[in-house]
Motif scaffolding. Structure first.
Motif, mmCIF file in Angstrom:
data_model
loop_
_atom_site.group_PDB
_atom_site.id
_atom_site.type_symbol
_atom_site.label_atom_id
_atom_site.label_comp_id
_atom_site.label_asym_id
_atom_site.label_seq_id
_atom_site.Cartn_x
_atom_site.Cartn_y
_atom_site.Cartn_z
ATOM 1 N N GLU A 1 0.830 -1.208 0.000
ATOM 2 C CA GLU A 1 0.000 0.000 0.000
ATOM 3 C C GLU A 1 0.860 1.253 0.000
ATOM 4 O OE1 GLU A 1 -2.587 -0.247 3.344
ATOM 5 O OE2 GLU A 1 -3.978 -1.657 2.380
ATOM 6 N N GLU A 2 1.906 1.245 0.823
ATOM 7 C CA GLU A 2 2.772 2.419 0.904
ATOM 8 C C GLU A 2 3.559 2.628 -0.391
ATOM 9 O OE1 GLU A 2 2.838 4.749 3.253
ATOM 10 O OE2 GLU A 2 1.166 3.660 4.140
ATOM 11 N N SER A 3 3.919 1.527 -1.054
ATOM 12 C CA SER A 3 4.640 1.670 -2.328
ATOM 13 C C SER A 3 3.719 2.272 -3.389
ATOM 14 C CB SER A 3 5.166 0.316 -2.793
ATOM 15 O OG SER A 3 4.111 -0.555 -3.153
ATOM 16 N N ASN A 4 2.461 1.887 -3.365
ATOM 17 C CA ASN A 4 1.491 2.456 -4.310
ATOM 18 C C ASN A 4 1.245 3.932 -4.030
ATOM 19 O OD1 ASN A 4 1.110 0.010 -5.626
ATOM 20 N ND2 ASN A 4 -0.603 -0.596 -4.320
ATOM 21 N N ARG A 5 1.439 4.324 -2.789
ATOM 22 C CA ARG A 5 1.179 5.711 -2.410
ATOM 23 C C ARG A 5 2.135 6.687 -3.103
ATOM 24 N NH1 ARG A 5 -2.037 7.177 1.557
ATOM 25 N NH2 ARG A 5 -1.973 5.119 2.495
ATOM 26 N N ILE A 6 3.289 6.201 -3.512
ATOM 27 C CA ILE A 6 4.255 7.067 -4.188
ATOM 28 C C ILE A 6 3.664 7.613 -5.475
ATOM 29 C CG2 ILE A 6 6.496 7.127 -5.364
ATOM 30 C CD1 ILE A 6 7.505 5.109 -3.299
ATOM 31 N N ASN A 7 3.055 6.710 -6.270
ATOM 32 C CA ASN A 7 2.418 7.155 -7.513
ATOM 33 C C ASN A 7 1.278 8.124 -7.227
ATOM 34 O OD1 ASN A 7 4.052 5.627 -9.234
ATOM 35 N ND2 ASN A 7 2.767 3.811 -8.995
ATOM 36 N N ASP A 8 0.551 7.856 -6.147
ATOM 37 C CA ASP A 8 -0.573 8.711 -5.782
ATOM 38 C C ASP A 8 -0.095 10.112 -5.418
ATOM 39 O OD1 ASP A 8 -3.454 8.889 -5.300
ATOM 40 O OD2 ASP A 8 -2.900 9.193 -3.210
ATOM 41 N N GLN B 1 -6.904 4.611 1.847
ATOM 42 C CA GLN B 1 -7.087 4.803 0.402
ATOM 43 C C GLN B 1 -6.040 5.738 -0.195
ATOM 44 O OE1 GLN B 1 -8.955 3.390 -1.904
ATOM 45 N NE2 GLN B 1 -7.930 4.710 -3.360
ATOM 46 N N LEU B 2 -5.611 5.373 -1.403
ATOM 47 C CA LEU B 2 -4.583 6.143 -2.078
ATOM 48 C C LEU B 2 -5.148 7.194 -3.022
ATOM 49 C CD1 LEU B 2 -2.334 3.077 -3.024
ATOM 50 C CD2 LEU B 2 -2.204 4.497 -0.974
ATOM 51 N N LYS B 3 -6.127 6.827 -3.829
ATOM 52 C CA LYS B 3 -6.563 7.666 -4.940
ATOM 53 C C LYS B 3 -7.552 8.740 -4.501
ATOM 54 C CE LYS B 3 -5.858 3.736 -8.008
ATOM 55 N NZ LYS B 3 -6.456 2.815 -9.007
ATOM 56 N N MET B 4 -7.104 9.588 -3.578
ATOM 57 C CA MET B 4 -8.018 10.582 -3.021
ATOM 58 C C MET B 4 -8.448 11.623 -4.046
ATOM 59 S SD MET B 4 -8.874 9.644 -0.096
ATOM 60 C CE MET B 4 -9.901 11.087 0.147
ATOM 61 N N GLN B 5 -7.589 11.923 -5.019
ATOM 62 C CA GLN B 5 -7.984 12.902 -6.030
ATOM 63 C C GLN B 5 -9.128 12.370 -6.882
ATOM 64 O OE1 GLN B 5 -5.328 11.061 -6.088
ATOM 65 N NE2 GLN B 5 -4.640 10.555 -8.148
#
Length: 316
Positions: free
Chosen positions: A73-80, A278-282
């Motif tokens: 999850e944290e690795s995906n957060r970088i892209n986010d 959740q990552l995709k807050m935008q």
């Protein structure tokens, strides 16, 4: 240790089968097995008990899976973070909507959202509330739309609107002479409901619980769709309750049987749900903004009697 290896571990932990996990990861089964074995050798531990069918996690494996979820999850957060910094709204966005909301709400916002955010690959599926929660927690969908409150500590809820209940009362019924209904006139033994698993049914039961007869019988008939409930009601099997937006699509003949409620009007809260991590807050904010605009526009111009959260706060 790589992120890819951790993703493979999470897939096997979920599906309890190496072949099924490899299919979901779009790799061959030998490739997936080799990478997991490589990580086990590196750590000098056994993550999966392969002797059991289905495959199970070892004690240390359970702990590693928990940590692996956090790392992935944290690795995906970088892209986010990068997307938010650039103001980019695009990519894949998976959303689930419960069956009693999808047919009416989706046509209201889908075209507008697609036109406004053409770079978003929106993937939509219909799921029950329970399935929505599970998939949100497991990270298989990004958001969901369902009736709330759910009071799940792992899920965040952003109210979108409050949708009134409306009665469908055929001419034969004892309440057919009423111009408007009140909650204390409802008899739960006389209401046709959706099958178990639909949160709309639970909303009705909660609303009627204080007014049911102590000798009330079990419900005589339950169905999987509002259309079926309407048909059964017209066959003298009982009245039913509908969410307001569903009533808009009825024929003029069937609208004759509709009865609104006197104030305070019972309503269900409909919210946008997402995982607390959740990552995709935008994307979530873009979806909420779009639906908010549709709801306010409907209230302002089409006399649709649904209530936006802003209007709800003003009346409280």
């Amino acid at each position: 240790m790589t992120i890819t290896q951790l993703k493979y571990i999470l897939a096997v932990a979920e599906h309890r089968n190496f072949t099924v996990a490899s299919e979901h990861c779009f790799v061959t089964q030998p490739t997936l097995s080799m990478q997991i074995q490589k990580l086990e050798d590196e750590l000098d531990i056994i993550i999966f008990n392969r002797a059991k069918k289905p495959i199970s996690l070892t004690e240390i494996g359970e702990k590693i899976v928990i940590q692996a979820k956090t790392i992935v999850e944290e690795s995906n957060r970088i892209n986010d973070i990068v997307d938010q910094q650039k103001g980019y709204i695009g990519g894949e966005f998976k959303i689930a909507i419960i069956p009693t909301i999808m047919p009416t709400l989706l046509p209201m916002f889908l075209k507008t959202f697609n036109n406004k955010y053409p770079k978003v690959n929106l993937q939509i599926e219909e799921l029950t509330t329970e399935e929505c929660i599970k998939k949100l927690i497991d990270g298989h969908i990004d958001a969901a739309i369902a009736a709330t409150p759910l009071e799940n500590p792992k899920i965040k809820e952003k109210p979108l609107y409050y949708e009134p209940f409306i009665g469908f009362v055929p001419d034969y019924h004892k309440l057919s002479h009423k111009k408007k209904l009140t909650v204390n006139e409802l008899d739960s033994d006389d209401i046709l409901l959706l099958k178990d698993g639909h949160c709309f049914k639970e909303s009705i039961l909660n609303m009627c619980s204080s007014f049911s007869s102590p000798n009330a019988k079990s419900f005589r008939l339950e169905s999987g769709s509002f259309d079926t409930l309407i048909k059964l009601s017209k066959e003298n099997l009982g009245m039913t309750l509908l969410p307001y937006l569903h009533s808009l699509d009825l024929s003029n003949e069937d609208k004759h049987f509709l009865r609104e409620f006197e104030a305070p009007v019972p309503a269900r809260e409909v919210s946008l749900l997402y995982n607390k991590s959740q990552l995709k807050m935008q994307l979530i904010e873009a979806l909420k903004t779009t639906i908010d605009g549709i709801v306010r526009g409907a209230i302002s111009f089409n006399d649709v009697k649904i209530i936006s959260p802003i209007a709800q706060k003003k009346t409280n």
